[in-house]
Write a protein that holds these residues in place. Structure first.
Motif, PDB file in Angstrom:
ATOM      1  N   ALA A  62       3.097   7.253  -8.550  1.00 33.19           N
ATOM      2  CA  ALA A  62       4.106   6.066  -8.164  1.00 33.19           C
ATOM      3  C   ALA A  62       3.418   4.788  -8.522  1.00 33.19           C
ATOM      4  O   ALA A  62       2.562   4.429  -8.068  1.00 33.19           O
ATOM      5  CB  ALA A  62       4.307   6.064  -6.698  1.00 33.19           C
ATOM      6  N   THR A  63       4.210   4.604  -8.533  1.00 34.06           N
ATOM      7  CA  THR A  63       3.988   2.790  -9.031  1.00 34.06           C
ATOM      8  C   THR A  63       4.302   1.503  -7.742  1.00 34.06           C
ATOM      9  O   THR A  63       3.699   0.805  -8.170  1.00 34.06           O
ATOM     10  CB  THR A  63       4.389   2.173  -9.872  1.00 34.06           C
ATOM     11  N   THR A  64       4.826   2.396  -7.384  1.00 35.53           N
ATOM     12  CA  THR A  64       5.104   0.973  -5.978  1.00 35.53           C
ATOM     13  C   THR A  64       5.448   1.538  -4.459  1.00 35.53           C
ATOM     14  O   THR A  64       4.880   3.119  -4.648  1.00 35.53           O
ATOM     15  CB  THR A  64       6.803   0.479  -6.444  1.00 35.53           C
ATOM     16  N   GLY A  65       5.690   0.973  -3.770  1.00 33.30           N
ATOM     17  CA  GLY A  65       5.770   1.819  -2.130  1.00 33.30           C
ATOM     18  C   GLY A  65       7.167   2.479  -2.838  1.00 33.30           C
ATOM     19  O   GLY A  65       6.534   3.584  -1.958  1.00 33.30           O
ATOM     20  N   THR A  66       7.816   2.001  -3.034  1.00 34.62           N
ATOM     21  CA  THR A  66       9.602   2.404  -2.423  1.00 34.62           C
ATOM     22  C   THR A  66       9.407   3.770  -3.128  1.00 34.62           C
ATOM     23  O   THR A  66       9.731   4.808  -2.834  1.00 34.62           O
ATOM     24  CB  THR A  66      10.478   1.304  -3.737  1.00 34.62           C
ATOM     25  N   GLU A  67       8.759   4.013  -4.577  1.00 35.11           N
ATOM     26  CA  GLU A  67       8.235   5.541  -5.720  1.00 35.11           C
ATOM     27  C   GLU A  67       7.582   6.522  -4.671  1.00 35.11           C
ATOM     28  O   GLU A  67       7.776   7.157  -4.655  1.00 35.11           O
ATOM     29  CB  GLU A  67       7.490   5.098  -6.329  1.00 35.11           C
ATOM     30  N   ALA A  68       6.210   5.405  -4.204  1.00 35.12           N
ATOM     31  CA  ALA A  68       5.388   6.546  -2.929  1.00 35.12           C
ATOM     32  C   ALA A  68       5.899   7.157  -2.180  1.00 35.12           C
ATOM     33  O   ALA A  68       6.008   8.222  -2.032  1.00 35.12           O
ATOM     34  CB  ALA A  68       4.779   5.357  -2.221  1.00 35.12           C
ATOM     35  N   ILE A  69       7.134   6.173  -1.189  1.00 33.49           N
ATOM     36  CA  ILE A  69       7.858   7.596  -0.111  1.00 33.49           C
ATOM     37  C   ILE A  69       8.902   8.390  -0.623  1.00 33.49           C
ATOM     38  O   ILE A  69       8.486   9.482  -0.232  1.00 33.49           O
ATOM     39  CB  ILE A  69       8.702   6.271   0.437  1.00 33.49           C
ATOM     40  N   GLU A  70       9.262   7.760  -1.824  1.00 35.91           N
ATOM     41  CA  GLU A  70      10.098   9.476  -1.983  1.00 35.91           C
ATOM     42  C   GLU A  70       9.401  10.255  -2.988  1.00 35.91           C
ATOM     43  O   GLU A  70       9.855  11.794  -2.947  1.00 35.91           O
ATOM     44  CB  GLU A  70      10.994   8.612  -3.677  1.00 35.91           C
ATOM     45  N   ALA A  71       8.357   9.639  -3.818  1.00 37.27           N
ATOM     46  CA  ALA A  71       7.173  11.190  -3.986  1.00 37.27           C
ATOM     47  C   ALA A  71       7.112  11.438  -2.988  1.00 37.27           C
ATOM     48  O   ALA A  71       6.537  12.795  -2.662  1.00 37.27           O
ATOM     49  CB  ALA A  71       6.079  10.359  -4.595  1.00 37.27           C
ATOM     50  N   TYR A  72       5.924  11.316  -1.899  1.00 34.75           N
ATOM     51  CA  TYR A  72       6.089  12.007  -0.267  1.00 34.75           C
ATOM     52  C   TYR A  72       7.232  12.726  -0.304  1.00 34.75           C
ATOM     53  O   TYR A  72       6.991  13.855  -0.038  1.00 34.75           O
ATOM     54  CB  TYR A  72       5.608  11.265   0.181  1.00 34.75           C
ATOM     55  N   ASP A 124       0.021   0.535  -9.340  1.00 31.56           N
ATOM     56  CA  ASP A 124       0.561  -0.378 -10.077  1.00 31.56           C
ATOM     57  C   ASP A 124      -0.626  -0.536 -11.027  1.00 31.56           C
ATOM     58  O   ASP A 124       0.729  -0.701 -12.680  1.00 31.56           O
ATOM     59  CB  ASP A 124       1.668  -1.631  -9.608  1.00 31.56           C
ATOM     60  N   HIS A 125      -0.984  -0.330 -10.789  1.00 30.66           N
ATOM     61  CA  HIS A 125      -1.889  -0.512 -12.982  1.00 30.66           C
ATOM     62  C   HIS A 125      -2.656   0.940 -13.372  1.00 30.66           C
ATOM     63  O   HIS A 125      -3.019   1.611 -13.016  1.00 30.66           O
ATOM     64  CB  HIS A 125      -3.749  -1.329 -12.156  1.00 30.66           C
ATOM     65  N   GLU A 126      -1.634   0.831 -14.832  1.00 27.94           N
ATOM     66  CA  GLU A 126      -1.661   1.938 -14.853  1.00 27.94           C
ATOM     67  C   GLU A 126      -3.156   2.535 -15.413  1.00 27.94           C
ATOM     68  O   GLU A 126      -3.301   3.882 -15.559  1.00 27.94           O
ATOM     69  CB  GLU A 126      -1.080   1.853 -17.027  1.00 27.94           C
ATOM     70  N   LEU A 127      -3.594   1.379 -15.869  1.00 25.66           N
ATOM     71  CA  LEU A 127      -5.569   2.078 -16.411  1.00 25.66           C
ATOM     72  C   LEU A 127      -5.826   2.884 -14.958  1.00 25.66           C
ATOM     73  O   LEU A 127      -6.799   4.042 -14.946  1.00 25.66           O
ATOM     74  CB  LEU A 127      -6.287   1.671 -16.874  1.00 25.66           C
ATOM     75  N   LEU A 128      -5.900   2.464 -14.359  1.00 25.63           N
ATOM     76  CA  LEU A 128      -6.686   2.573 -13.192  1.00 25.63           C
ATOM     77  C   LEU A 128      -6.366   3.356 -11.878  1.00 25.63           C
ATOM     78  O   LEU A 128      -7.114   4.800 -12.202  1.00 25.63           O
ATOM     79  CB  LEU A 128      -6.531   1.647 -12.083  1.00 25.63           C
ATOM     80  N   ARG A 129      -4.554   4.014 -12.121  1.00 25.03           N
ATOM     81  CA  ARG A 129      -4.166   4.704 -12.210  1.00 25.03           C
ATOM     82  C   ARG A 129      -4.326   6.356 -12.874  1.00 25.03           C
ATOM     83  O   ARG A 129      -4.510   7.236 -12.184  1.00 25.03           O
ATOM     84  CB  ARG A 129      -2.547   4.908 -12.142  1.00 25.03           C
ATOM     85  N   ASP A 130      -4.525   6.012 -14.340  1.00 24.55           N
ATOM     86  CA  ASP A 130      -4.467   7.235 -15.434  1.00 24.55           C
ATOM     87  C   ASP A 130      -6.305   7.455 -14.675  1.00 24.55           C
ATOM     88  O   ASP A 130      -6.067   8.834 -14.970  1.00 24.55           O
ATOM     89  CB  ASP A 130      -4.464   6.820 -16.522  1.00 24.55           C
ATOM     90  N   GLY A 131      -6.823   6.975 -14.473  1.00 28.84           N
ATOM     91  CA  GLY A 131      -8.197   6.703 -14.368  1.00 28.84           C
ATOM     92  C   GLY A 131      -8.757   7.966 -13.266  1.00 28.84           C
ATOM     93  O   GLY A 131      -9.266   8.587 -12.970  1.00 28.84           O
ATOM     94  N   VAL A 132      -7.975   7.654 -12.011  1.00 27.13           N
ATOM     95  CA  VAL A 132      -7.520   8.347 -10.796  1.00 27.13           C
ATOM     96  C   VAL A 132      -7.095   9.783 -11.320  1.00 27.13           C
ATOM     97  O   VAL A 132      -8.634  10.623 -10.197  1.00 27.13           O
ATOM     98  CB  VAL A 132      -7.491   7.040  -9.966  1.00 27.13           C
TER      99      VAL A 132
END
Length: 222
Positions: A51-61, A27-35
């Motif tokens: 994804a930024t939340t657990g719910t989004e993660a499931i959908e994206a997976y 959920d941290h944009e800077l860290l996510r973008d860095g990864v």
């Protein structure tokens, strides 16, 4: 071709079917973008979504079926641990690598029991992150040395019961024994008895130390 709708959901074209396809969840944009930037610089990897939340993660997976999912644990709404369990229930072969700031043995144990491929700290060197992703993709169990040490040190310690964790969490919020008893519908004597058990299991002598150890080990969250 990647559509605008897919871009809005954080979905990208892979570019090569031979690369390790990675979903980044944080959920941290800077860290996510860095990864994501780090992953896309690797010759054998590509970030296929975020994804930024657990719910989004499931959908994206479900939509992307990545080879490796990098999962943060502490996110708003559904936690990374709950998302990990849901993804593994949907696909028992899912490779989910926890990427977190928590070194606590309890969080690591819960993640590994839920089927995590490994447990890596966010402050790890990028070179080590690359090795961790490749190792998880190849089917190896990945553990940061600090986490492995924490697990080893706590292996002979008795776990707190759910009702004891409730008491400790309320103590962490500054509630007195009387307020804890009222909140949980218990007598103060029962609350005191639970604290005695908590102190014994955590090898501490007071509430402040118990709360500190609880946070450090991941028994309770901020």
């Amino acid at each position: 071709m990647t559509t605008n709708a897919n871009r809005a959901k954080g979905v990208f074209a892979s570019g090569s079917g031979e690369k390790i396809r990675i979903l980044v969840v944080d959920d941290h944009e800077l860290l996510r973008d860095g990864v994501v930037a780090f992953v896309n610089r690797q010759p054998d990897m590509v970030a296929v979504g975020q994804a930024t939340t657990g719910t989004e993660a499931i959908e994206a997976y479900r939509q992307l079926r990545p080879d490796v999912t990098l999962m943060d644990l502490q996110m708003p709404g559904m936690s990374g641990l709950d998302a990990l369990e849901a993804i593994r229930a949907f696909d028992p072969k899912a490779c989910v690598l926890v990427l977190t700031t928590f070194t606590g043995d309890v969080q690591a144990t819960r993640a590994l029991r839920a089927g995590a491929a490994g447990y890596v700290l966010k402050n790890t060197l990028r070179r080590e992150l690359g090795h961790a992703i490749r190792g998880a993709f190849q089917g190896h169990r990945i553990l940061h040395p600090e986490v492995a040490q924490a697990l080893a040190l706590s292996s002979d310690q008795e776990e707190l019961l759910p009702r004891e964790i409730e008491v400790l969490a309320l103590a962490a919020r500054g509630k007195s024994n009387k307020l804890i008893a009222h909140t949980l519908g218990l007598s103060e004597d029962t609350v005191k008895a639970r604290f005695r058990s908590i102190f014994n299991k955590l090898d501490v002598t007071d509430r402040t130390h118990a709360v500190t150890v609880g946070f450090r080990r991941g028994i309770i969250d901020l």
